[in-house]
Motif scaffolding. Structure first.
Motif, PDB file in Angstrom:
ATOM      1  N   ALA A 115      40.723  42.328  26.701  1.00  0.00           N
ATOM      2  CA  ALA A 115      41.750  43.166  27.159  1.00  0.00           C
ATOM      3  C   ALA A 115      42.949  42.785  27.775  1.00  0.00           C
ATOM      4  O   ALA A 115      42.684  41.459  28.252  1.00  0.00           O
ATOM      5  N   GLU A 116      43.892  43.527  28.150  1.00  0.00           N
ATOM      6  CA  GLU A 116      44.920  43.322  28.797  1.00  0.00           C
ATOM      7  C   GLU A 116      44.836  43.686  30.519  1.00  0.00           C
ATOM      8  O   GLU A 116      43.984  44.644  30.298  1.00  0.00           O
ATOM      9  N   THR A 117      45.489  43.051  31.298  1.00  0.00           N
ATOM     10  CA  THR A 117      45.293  44.174  32.514  1.00  0.00           C
ATOM     11  C   THR A 117      46.892  43.811  33.164  1.00  0.00           C
ATOM     12  O   THR A 117      47.490  42.540  32.890  1.00  0.00           O
ATOM     13  N   GLY A 118      47.364  44.515  34.222  1.00  0.00           N
ATOM     14  CA  GLY A 118      48.360  44.519  34.855  1.00  0.00           C
ATOM     15  C   GLY A 118      48.092  44.241  36.178  1.00  0.00           C
ATOM     16  O   GLY A 118      48.108  43.154  36.807  1.00  0.00           O
ATOM     17  N   ALA A 119      47.873  45.447  37.005  1.00  0.00           N
ATOM     18  CA  ALA A 119      47.248  45.385  38.420  1.00  0.00           C
ATOM     19  C   ALA A 119      45.932  44.587  38.359  1.00  0.00           C
ATOM     20  O   ALA A 119      45.731  44.276  39.623  1.00  0.00           O
ATOM     21  N   GLY A 120      45.210  44.437  37.278  1.00  0.00           N
ATOM     22  CA  GLY A 120      43.926  43.778  37.559  1.00  0.00           C
ATOM     23  C   GLY A 120      42.782  45.050  37.782  1.00  0.00           C
ATOM     24  O   GLY A 120      41.519  44.551  37.549  1.00  0.00           O
ATOM     25  N   GLY A 134      26.031  43.172  28.717  1.00  0.00           N
ATOM     26  CA  GLY A 134      25.737  41.678  28.315  1.00  0.00           C
ATOM     27  C   GLY A 134      26.644  41.422  27.180  1.00  0.00           C
ATOM     28  O   GLY A 134      26.380  40.766  26.280  1.00  0.00           O
ATOM     29  N   LEU A 135      27.938  41.529  27.353  1.00  0.00           N
ATOM     30  CA  LEU A 135      28.938  41.011  26.475  1.00  0.00           C
ATOM     31  C   LEU A 135      29.846  39.953  27.047  1.00  0.00           C
ATOM     32  O   LEU A 135      29.979  40.154  28.231  1.00  0.00           O
ATOM     33  N   LYS A 136      30.410  39.133  26.295  1.00  0.00           N
ATOM     34  CA  LYS A 136      31.337  38.301  26.784  1.00  0.00           C
ATOM     35  C   LYS A 136      32.599  39.066  27.035  1.00  0.00           C
ATOM     36  O   LYS A 136      32.909  40.212  26.585  1.00  0.00           O
ATOM     37  N   CYS A 137      33.455  38.578  27.713  1.00  0.00           N
ATOM     38  CA  CYS A 137      34.894  39.439  28.140  1.00  0.00           C
ATOM     39  C   CYS A 137      35.917  38.348  28.566  1.00  0.00           C
ATOM     40  O   CYS A 137      35.805  37.497  29.448  1.00  0.00           O
ATOM     41  N   ASP A 138      37.126  38.583  27.874  1.00  0.00           N
ATOM     42  CA  ASP A 138      38.473  37.866  28.017  1.00  0.00           C
ATOM     43  C   ASP A 138      39.391  38.782  28.393  1.00  0.00           C
ATOM     44  O   ASP A 138      39.615  39.871  27.822  1.00  0.00           O
ATOM     45  N   ILE A 139      40.145  38.332  29.312  1.00  0.00           N
ATOM     46  CA  ILE A 139      41.020  39.301  30.088  1.00  0.00           C
ATOM     47  C   ILE A 139      42.421  38.533  29.901  1.00  0.00           C
ATOM     48  O   ILE A 139      42.489  37.374  30.696  1.00  0.00           O
ATOM     49  N   TYR A 140      43.500  39.172  29.196  1.00  0.00           N
ATOM     50  CA  TYR A 140      44.700  38.340  29.459  1.00  0.00           C
ATOM     51  C   TYR A 140      45.666  39.056  30.493  1.00  0.00           C
ATOM     52  O   TYR A 140      45.691  40.107  30.814  1.00  0.00           O
ATOM     53  N   MET A 141      46.254  38.261  31.144  1.00  0.00           N
ATOM     54  CA  MET A 141      46.997  39.020  32.325  1.00  0.00           C
ATOM     55  C   MET A 141      48.353  37.614  32.717  1.00  0.00           C
ATOM     56  O   MET A 141      48.141  36.689  32.510  1.00  0.00           O
ATOM     57  N   GLY A 142      49.354  38.552  32.736  1.00  0.00           N
ATOM     58  CA  GLY A 142      50.775  37.784  33.119  1.00  0.00           C
ATOM     59  C   GLY A 142      50.566  36.756  34.393  1.00  0.00           C
ATOM     60  O   GLY A 142      49.945  37.147  35.343  1.00  0.00           O
ATOM     61  N   LYS A 171      56.108  37.751  31.731  1.00  0.00           N
ATOM     62  CA  LYS A 171      54.868  37.322  32.571  1.00  0.00           C
ATOM     63  C   LYS A 171      54.051  38.491  33.162  1.00  0.00           C
ATOM     64  O   LYS A 171      53.228  38.341  34.113  1.00  0.00           O
ATOM     65  N   THR A 172      54.190  39.525  32.549  1.00  0.00           N
ATOM     66  CA  THR A 172      53.618  40.702  33.184  1.00  0.00           C
ATOM     67  C   THR A 172      52.793  41.663  32.276  1.00  0.00           C
ATOM     68  O   THR A 172      52.437  41.121  31.075  1.00  0.00           O
ATOM     69  N   LEU A 173      52.753  42.881  32.312  1.00  0.00           N
ATOM     70  CA  LEU A 173      51.744  43.706  31.574  1.00  0.00           C
ATOM     71  C   LEU A 173      52.152  43.662  29.910  1.00  0.00           C
ATOM     72  O   LEU A 173      51.334  43.572  29.061  1.00  0.00           O
ATOM     73  N   VAL A 308      57.243  47.477  41.087  1.00  0.00           N
ATOM     74  CA  VAL A 308      56.460  46.905  42.226  1.00  0.00           C
ATOM     75  C   VAL A 308      55.048  47.159  41.883  1.00  0.00           C
ATOM     76  O   VAL A 308      54.173  46.266  42.419  1.00  0.00           O
ATOM     77  N   ALA A 309      54.621  48.154  40.914  1.00  0.00           N
ATOM     78  CA  ALA A 309      53.245  48.214  40.866  1.00  0.00           C
ATOM     79  C   ALA A 309      53.044  47.687  39.488  1.00  0.00           C
ATOM     80  O   ALA A 309      53.575  48.047  38.336  1.00  0.00           O
ATOM     81  N   SER A 310      51.943  46.511  39.324  1.00  0.00           N
ATOM     82  CA  SER A 310      51.926  45.936  38.221  1.00  0.00           C
ATOM     83  C   SER A 310      51.240  46.707  37.124  1.00  0.00           C
ATOM     84  O   SER A 310      51.426  46.206  35.878  1.00  0.00           O
TER      85      SER A 310
END
Length: 407
Positions: A115-120, A134-142, A171-173, A308-310
């Motif tokens: 997934a992507e995330t902005g504010a996290g 029980g799954l692996k997880c990759d998070i893409y974040m600027g 380098k953001t959402l 200002v809000a990611s």
């Protein structure tokens, strides 16, 4: 409370009027069709629904309460209520759909959630759900958001997620979405892209809306128990628009209930690239696999955006919001950075609740409505808490609000 998952739209092709659909390569469409079929089975499966309801109650802590913000109400002369999604486990509404997506991925035999995330908040919620099932997880974040939302980055890593910095563009959402889509295309068989809002190709705008509709279902029942009637006004911030659609979904047929979506005006609406007011200033277009309103540059490509809000700086918006705008069923206004930060401190100091900056946009707009003399009650979806934003707010706004001594 269990979700009904019963809604009139989208149609079989994933359209809300002219918006939505699936604009993706043919080979990916085959995978998306499998996701649609699997989700269609799950939404009707009593065991899936019971497991989701169990997790909502015993893991997330639902139902989230409605709170009458009495001090704010007395100050501004309107009854302002808060749907407290900030009290959910992980601190925001995002856990509602992340649990649903994680259960779906597990059922489909996927090995990894990405997934992507902005504010996290979506990243933390998905990392939490992935750990649970029980799954692996990759998070893409600027990279900009990684620096800005450091507490959430730490949480994701503690939960076992792989946080992958995105270093191109602003380098953001939006760039994080680009990177996550590219990663998904590399292996759509073993991964599920758990989209973080009511955006993307069909079935994601529908699926995320359905999982988030627990907010509106609860709020409708709770508000009537508290007051004996429906709220007169609903207010929610809109980036992609998942928390707003979650609240709005239970009230769409109640014409007497006004729906207010709040977009980020950023620094200014007058300069392209300095705001993310998609519905306010955008036009129909296609990006990230779906048709909706979007902000375009001179070449018709997605415009650079800022807030200002990611979690709100995205150049498109959920297709159902575009549909509601064109119908005139929902009104979409704006709040700028300074107004949002002022509301952040206003709620903190008047009610003892520190909101996420995203949610502060909705608080600011509710105050605007009250000051304009809007009739009746105002129910705000307080979509997240402000723990993640405290360091950033103190660093950039502390001097203005008399907390410079803490720097």
């Amino acid at each position: 409370m269990e979700n009904t998952f019963e809604h009139d739209l989208p149609d079989d092709k994933g359209y809300f009027g002219e918006y939505g659909g699936s604009y993706i390569p043919e080979e990916l469409q085959l995978v998306m069709d499998q996701i649609t079929a699997s989700y269609s089975e799950c939404r009707k499966d009593p065991e899936f629904r019971a497991e989701l309801a169990r997790l909502y109650k015993h893991f997330v802590g639902r139902p989230s309460p409605i709170f009458h913000a009495q001090n704010l109400s007395e100050k501004y002369g309107a009854d302002i209520y808060l749907k407290r999604e900030d009290l959910n486990h992980t601190g925001a509404h995002k856990i509602n759909h992340c649990l649903g997506e994680a259960l779906l991925a597990k059922r489909m035999g996927k090995k990894k959630l990405i997934a992507e995330t902005g504010a996290g908040q979506h990243g933390v919620a998905l990392a939490t759900a992935a750990a649970l099932v029980g799954l692996k997880c990759d998070i893409y974040m600027g990279e900009v958001d990684i620096a800005k939302e450091h507490p959430n980055v730490v949480k994701m890593r503690i939960l076992g997620a792989n946080v992958i910095p995105v270093t191109h563009g602003r380098k953001t959402l939006k760039e994080a979405v680009d990177a996550a889509f590219a990663a998904y295309l590399s292996d759509p068989v073993n991964q599920l892209y758990a989209i973080g809002s009511v955006v993307g190709p069909h079935p994601f705008p529908m699926m995320v809306r359905d999982f988030q509709s627990i907010i509106g279902n609860e709020a409708r029942e709770q508000f009537q128990e508290m007051t004996g009637q429906l709220p007169d006004n609903l207010v929610a911030c809109v980036g992609g628009g998942s928390n707003a659609m979650g609240l709005f979904s239970a009230f769409l047929q109640d014409e007497q209930v006004a729906l207010h979506g709040v977009e980020p005006a950023g620094h200014t609406l007058q300069t392209p690239g300095e705001h993310a007011a998609t519905l306010t200033l955008g036009e129909p277009g296609v990006m990230h696999g779906f048709k909706s309103y979007m902000l375009k540059d001179d070449q018709g490509e997605p415009q650079e955006v800022y807030s200002v809000a990611s979690g709100l700086d995205y150049p498109a918006v959920g297709p159902q919001h575009s549909y509601l705008k064109d119908l005139g069923r929902a009104e979409y206004g704006t709040v700028d950075d300074d107004e949002a930060i002022a509301a952040f401190f206003e709620l903190s100091r008047s009610e003892g609740i520190i909101p996420a900056i995203e949610s502060s946009h909705a608080i600011a707009y509710a105050i605007k409505l009250a000051q304009k003399g809007v009739k009746g009650s105002i129910l705000v979806n307080l979509s997240g808490r402000g723990d993640k934003d405290i360091d950033f707010v103190v660093e950039h706004y502390g001097k203005d609000y008399d907390i410079e001594s803490l720097l």
